[in-house]
Structures are given as C-alpha cells and as structure tokens.
Scaffold this motif. Structure first.
Motif, PDB file in Angstrom:
ATOM      1  N   THR A   1       2.961  -2.580  -7.659  1.00 54.75           N
ATOM      2  CA  THR A   1       2.525  -3.976  -7.181  1.00 54.75           C
ATOM      3  C   THR A   1       3.529  -4.836  -7.751  1.00 54.75           C
ATOM      4  O   THR A   1       4.000  -5.763  -6.853  1.00 54.75           O
ATOM      5  CB  THR A   1       1.302  -4.297  -7.892  1.00 54.75           C
ATOM      6  N   LEU A   2       3.959  -4.466  -8.880  1.00 55.58           N
ATOM      7  CA  LEU A   2       5.320  -5.457  -9.377  1.00 55.58           C
ATOM      8  C   LEU A   2       6.680  -5.318  -8.642  1.00 55.58           C
ATOM      9  O   LEU A   2       6.965  -6.671  -8.127  1.00 55.58           O
ATOM     10  CB  LEU A   2       5.475  -5.193 -10.932  1.00 55.58           C
ATOM     11  N   CYS A   3       6.749  -4.224  -8.056  1.00 51.97           N
ATOM     12  CA  CYS A   3       8.026  -4.096  -7.144  1.00 51.97           C
ATOM     13  C   CYS A   3       7.701  -4.852  -5.861  1.00 51.97           C
ATOM     14  O   CYS A   3       8.634  -5.457  -5.559  1.00 51.97           O
ATOM     15  CB  CYS A   3       8.325  -2.799  -6.868  1.00 51.97           C
ATOM     16  N   ALA A   4       6.711  -4.685  -5.249  1.00 48.99           N
ATOM     17  CA  ALA A   4       6.123  -5.170  -3.935  1.00 48.99           C
ATOM     18  C   ALA A   4       6.119  -6.823  -4.214  1.00 48.99           C
ATOM     19  O   ALA A   4       6.659  -7.624  -3.364  1.00 48.99           O
ATOM     20  CB  ALA A   4       4.845  -5.031  -3.551  1.00 48.99           C
ATOM     21  N   ALA A   5       5.627  -7.342  -5.340  1.00 47.85           N
ATOM     22  CA  ALA A   5       5.824  -8.804  -5.650  1.00 47.85           C
ATOM     23  C   ALA A   5       7.125  -9.320  -5.619  1.00 47.85           C
ATOM     24  O   ALA A   5       7.382 -10.289  -5.279  1.00 47.85           O
ATOM     25  CB  ALA A   5       4.955  -9.101  -6.867  1.00 47.85           C
TER      26      ALA A   5
ATOM     27  N   ALA B   1       0.839  -1.123  -0.025  1.00 45.30           N
ATOM     28  CA  ALA B   1       0.027  -0.094   0.011  1.00 45.30           C
ATOM     29  C   ALA B   1       0.777   1.230  -0.057  1.00 45.30           C
ATOM     30  O   ALA B   1       0.497   2.309  -0.689  1.00 45.30           O
ATOM     31  CB  ALA B   1      -0.911  -0.010   1.259  1.00 45.30           C
ATOM     32  N   TRP B   2       2.089   1.302   0.682  1.00 41.20           N
ATOM     33  CA  TRP B   2       2.647   2.393   0.920  1.00 41.20           C
ATOM     34  C   TRP B   2       3.587   2.536  -0.486  1.00 41.20           C
ATOM     35  O   TRP B   2       3.539   3.836  -1.091  1.00 41.20           O
ATOM     36  CB  TRP B   2       4.041   2.056   2.012  1.00 41.20           C
ATOM     37  N   LEU B   3       4.111   1.545  -1.331  1.00 42.31           N
ATOM     38  CA  LEU B   3       4.405   1.673  -2.424  1.00 42.31           C
ATOM     39  C   LEU B   3       3.681   2.255  -3.561  1.00 42.31           C
ATOM     40  O   LEU B   3       4.040   3.001  -4.408  1.00 42.31           O
ATOM     41  CB  LEU B   3       5.232   0.351  -3.059  1.00 42.31           C
ATOM     42  N   VAL B   4       2.393   1.555  -3.446  1.00 43.01           N
ATOM     43  CA  VAL B   4       1.305   2.264  -4.344  1.00 43.01           C
ATOM     44  C   VAL B   4       0.962   3.548  -4.287  1.00 43.01           C
ATOM     45  O   VAL B   4       1.032   4.402  -5.185  1.00 43.01           O
ATOM     46  CB  VAL B   4      -0.051   1.325  -4.091  1.00 43.01           C
ATOM     47  N   ARG B   5       0.951   4.309  -2.934  1.00 38.06           N
ATOM     48  CA  ARG B   5       0.929   5.622  -2.744  1.00 38.06           C
ATOM     49  C   ARG B   5       1.898   6.366  -3.248  1.00 38.06           C
ATOM     50  O   ARG B   5       1.671   7.438  -3.928  1.00 38.06           O
ATOM     51  CB  ARG B   5       0.689   5.864  -1.199  1.00 38.06           C
ATOM     52  N   ILE B   6       3.177   5.905  -3.405  1.00 40.45           N
ATOM     53  CA  ILE B   6       4.484   6.552  -3.769  1.00 40.45           C
ATOM     54  C   ILE B   6       4.319   6.608  -5.169  1.00 40.45           C
ATOM     55  O   ILE B   6       4.522   7.757  -5.765  1.00 40.45           O
ATOM     56  CB  ILE B   6       5.690   5.995  -3.238  1.00 40.45           C
TER      57      ILE B   6
ATOM     58  N   GLY C   1      -2.934  -5.251  -0.695  1.00 37.17           N
ATOM     59  CA  GLY C   1      -1.972  -3.781  -0.611  1.00 37.17           C
ATOM     60  C   GLY C   1      -2.423  -2.736  -1.659  1.00 37.17           C
ATOM     61  O   GLY C   1      -2.487  -1.729  -1.488  1.00 37.17           O
ATOM     62  N   LEU C   2      -2.358  -3.480  -2.868  1.00 37.70           N
ATOM     63  CA  LEU C   2      -2.780  -2.550  -4.082  1.00 37.70           C
ATOM     64  C   LEU C   2      -4.059  -2.038  -4.001  1.00 37.70           C
ATOM     65  O   LEU C   2      -4.229  -0.768  -4.231  1.00 37.70           O
ATOM     66  CB  LEU C   2      -2.622  -3.456  -5.385  1.00 37.70           C
ATOM     67  N   ALA C   3      -5.178  -2.786  -3.603  1.00 40.10           N
ATOM     68  CA  ALA C   3      -6.412  -2.198  -3.360  1.00 40.10           C
ATOM     69  C   ALA C   3      -6.345  -1.019  -2.370  1.00 40.10           C
ATOM     70  O   ALA C   3      -7.012  -0.099  -2.523  1.00 40.10           O
ATOM     71  CB  ALA C   3      -7.403  -3.318  -3.084  1.00 40.10           C
TER      72      ALA C   3
ATOM     73  N   GLY D   1       3.388 -20.044   0.890  1.00 39.47           N
ATOM     74  CA  GLY D   1       4.022 -18.825   1.172  1.00 39.47           C
ATOM     75  C   GLY D   1       3.766 -17.689   0.109  1.00 39.47           C
ATOM     76  O   GLY D   1       3.409 -16.398   0.328  1.00 39.47           O
ATOM     77  N   LEU D   2       4.240 -18.122  -1.107  1.00 37.08           N
ATOM     78  CA  LEU D   2       4.083 -17.346  -2.280  1.00 37.08           C
ATOM     79  C   LEU D   2       2.627 -16.823  -2.472  1.00 37.08           C
ATOM     80  O   LEU D   2       2.327 -15.678  -2.709  1.00 37.08           O
ATOM     81  CB  LEU D   2       4.751 -17.994  -3.544  1.00 37.08           C
ATOM     82  N   VAL D   3       1.747 -17.784  -2.607  1.00 35.26           N
ATOM     83  CA  VAL D   3       0.391 -17.436  -2.767  1.00 35.26           C
ATOM     84  C   VAL D   3      -0.254 -16.660  -1.697  1.00 35.26           C
ATOM     85  O   VAL D   3      -0.892 -15.545  -2.034  1.00 35.26           O
ATOM     86  CB  VAL D   3      -0.658 -18.988  -2.790  1.00 35.26           C
ATOM     87  N   ALA D   4       0.064 -16.952  -0.423  1.00 33.28           N
ATOM     88  CA  ALA D   4      -0.301 -16.175   0.768  1.00 33.28           C
ATOM     89  C   ALA D   4       0.215 -14.467   0.469  1.00 33.28           C
ATOM     90  O   ALA D   4      -0.415 -13.537   0.734  1.00 33.28           O
ATOM     91  CB  ALA D   4       0.154 -16.494   2.087  1.00 33.28           C
ATOM     92  N   GLY D   5       1.374 -14.532   0.022  1.00 34.21           N
ATOM     93  CA  GLY D   5       2.046 -13.382  -0.379  1.00 34.21           C
ATOM     94  C   GLY D   5       1.520 -12.464  -1.211  1.00 34.21           C
ATOM     95  O   GLY D   5       1.370 -11.359  -1.433  1.00 34.21           O
ATOM     96  N   ALA D   6       1.006 -13.341  -2.252  1.00 36.99           N
ATOM     97  CA  ALA D   6       0.314 -12.557  -3.352  1.00 36.99           C
ATOM     98  C   ALA D   6      -0.896 -11.971  -2.808  1.00 36.99           C
ATOM     99  O   ALA D   6      -1.344 -10.949  -3.509  1.00 36.99           O
ATOM    100  CB  ALA D   6       0.182 -13.580  -4.589  1.00 36.99           C
TER     101      ALA D   6
END
Length: 230
Positions: free
Chosen positions: A91-95, A55-60, A140-142, A129-134
């Motif tokens: 979102t891609l950077c966060a992923a 969410a922070w990265l999206v705001r940036i 976070g994007l939303a 863990g990857l699915v939960a992270g996704a």
C-alpha cells in the motif's frame, strides 16, 4: 513493524515483480492523460487507475515469500503482524507511486475546466487528486487483501476475484472510489474543486476491516490453503 515493512518492501523491489503493475499504470497515464488537458479530469483518470494497480501490488507482496521464509517470519513476529506488514508495504509503495503521478499530472495539465473556460487552481486540484488517489489506494488494499492468501490460495480464482472486485469497487453504486473519481470529473465540468473526505473515511474503514480480517486469518491457514500446523 518498521523492520517488517522494510523487509517486505526490499523483497518487492528486489524481485522486480512490481514492474508489470507499474508499467501498466504508466501506460494508462500515457494513453489517458494528455498534456494541456483539464487538470481535474486528468487527475480523476490517474486516481481511478491506482485501484487495480494497488490490488495487484498487494497480491504480489502477500505471496512473494517462499513458504519456508514465511514460516520463519511468522514465528519471529507473529503471522498476523507479518501478513499485515506485507499488505502495508504494498500500500505504501502504491501510495508513493500515486503521489508522484498526481504531481506530474497536475503539472502537465491545464489549470482549467473541461471546456477550458473556467479556471481551476492547480494546488487545490492537486490536493483533491491526492485525496481521490488515497481513496483508490485504500480500496485497492481491500480488494487485494480479500482476493489472495489466506482467503484465496488458487491463483486462477484469486486473479478472477481481483479483477471482478476491482471493477466493482470502481463502478459499483455506493463505492467510495466512484464518488471520489466522479467528484473530480464533475468538478472539471463546473470548475469547482471539492475534497472527497467522506469517501476517504469510508475507504479507510473498508481497508482496515479487510486487512484486519486477512491478518487474523493468516495464522489459521497454512501456506497451501489448509489449516496451519499447531
């Protein structure tokens, strides 16, 4: 869209505004993840922390362009596509950050349950863990898309809304992130690895709706929060 993604990603990396959220995420992991700890519990912690960081990265990314540059980008590519590209770049950077974190956490954690009595396959745990992270990245994007321009322009209200909505997305009843993270914690107790596919689908739908609304509204409101000039 590819050119827009490269443009917004380059802006983010050059601005170094990504440092605070990334360093905060690293601090979360350093405090909450211990080497040799149960793998699923550690992955749950790493996934949950991705939501506010995303969410922070999206705001940036949504606010990093100066108004003049934003107007040029909107004129060249269309305001909805330009805004959507900013959201997707963050979102891609966060992923990517989350994927690296999951791999590291899976490698340093013990392949066992919470009581270290039940074996947990490391590859299966990493997949969960990857699915939960996704799931957490999508939510976070939303959160970021709904709590910054064009919906909210005032920095104070935007920050407060981001914190509150991120917290609600993590602990609120019915939240896909809560189900995904809880599934990892529960699996750590009984040694059963489950992929949170339904929470992933729900998170994808929520993220698509939030990003769509924000992108549609982008050409209707100016950089200062008022109606865009016609």
């Amino acid at each position: 869209m590819t050119a827009l993604l490269r443009y917004h990603t380059a802006l983010l990396l050059r601005s170094q505004r990504w440092l605070p959220p990334v360093l905060l995420y690293g601090a979360f992991l350093a405090v909450g993840v211990q080497g040799g700890g149960p793998v699923l519990g550690s992955l749950g912690y790493a996934a949950a922390a991705l939501l506010p960081v995303t969410a922070w990265l999206v705001r940036i990314c949504a606010t990093q362009e100066p108004p003049a540059a934003r107007s040029v980008t909107a004129a060249a590519a269309g305001a909805p596509r330009a805004h959507l590209a900013a959201l997707l770049a963050a979102t891609l950077c966060a992923a990517a950050l989350g994927a690296v974190a999951v791999i590291v956490v899976a490698l340093i954690s013990a392949p066992s349950g919470a009581a270290h009595q039940v074996a947990v396959p490391r590859p299966a745990a990493a997949g969960a863990g990857l699915v939960a992270g996704a799931v957490c990245v999508l939510l976070g994007l939303a959160v970021g898309a709904l709590c910054t321009r064009p919906l909210l322009h005032a920095r104070g209200w935007s920050l407060v809304a981001t914190v509150l909505l991120a917290l609600l997305a993590l602990v609120g009843a019915g939240s896909p992130a809560r189900y995904a993270v809880t599934g990892l914690v529960t699996g750590s107790r009984n040694g059963v690895v489950t992929l949170p596919l339904l929470p992933l689908l729900a998170a994808a739908l929520i993220a698509a709706a939030a990003a769509g609304v924000a992108s549609v509204l982008a050409p209707l409101r100016g950089a200062d929060g008022g109606r865009a000039a016609s």
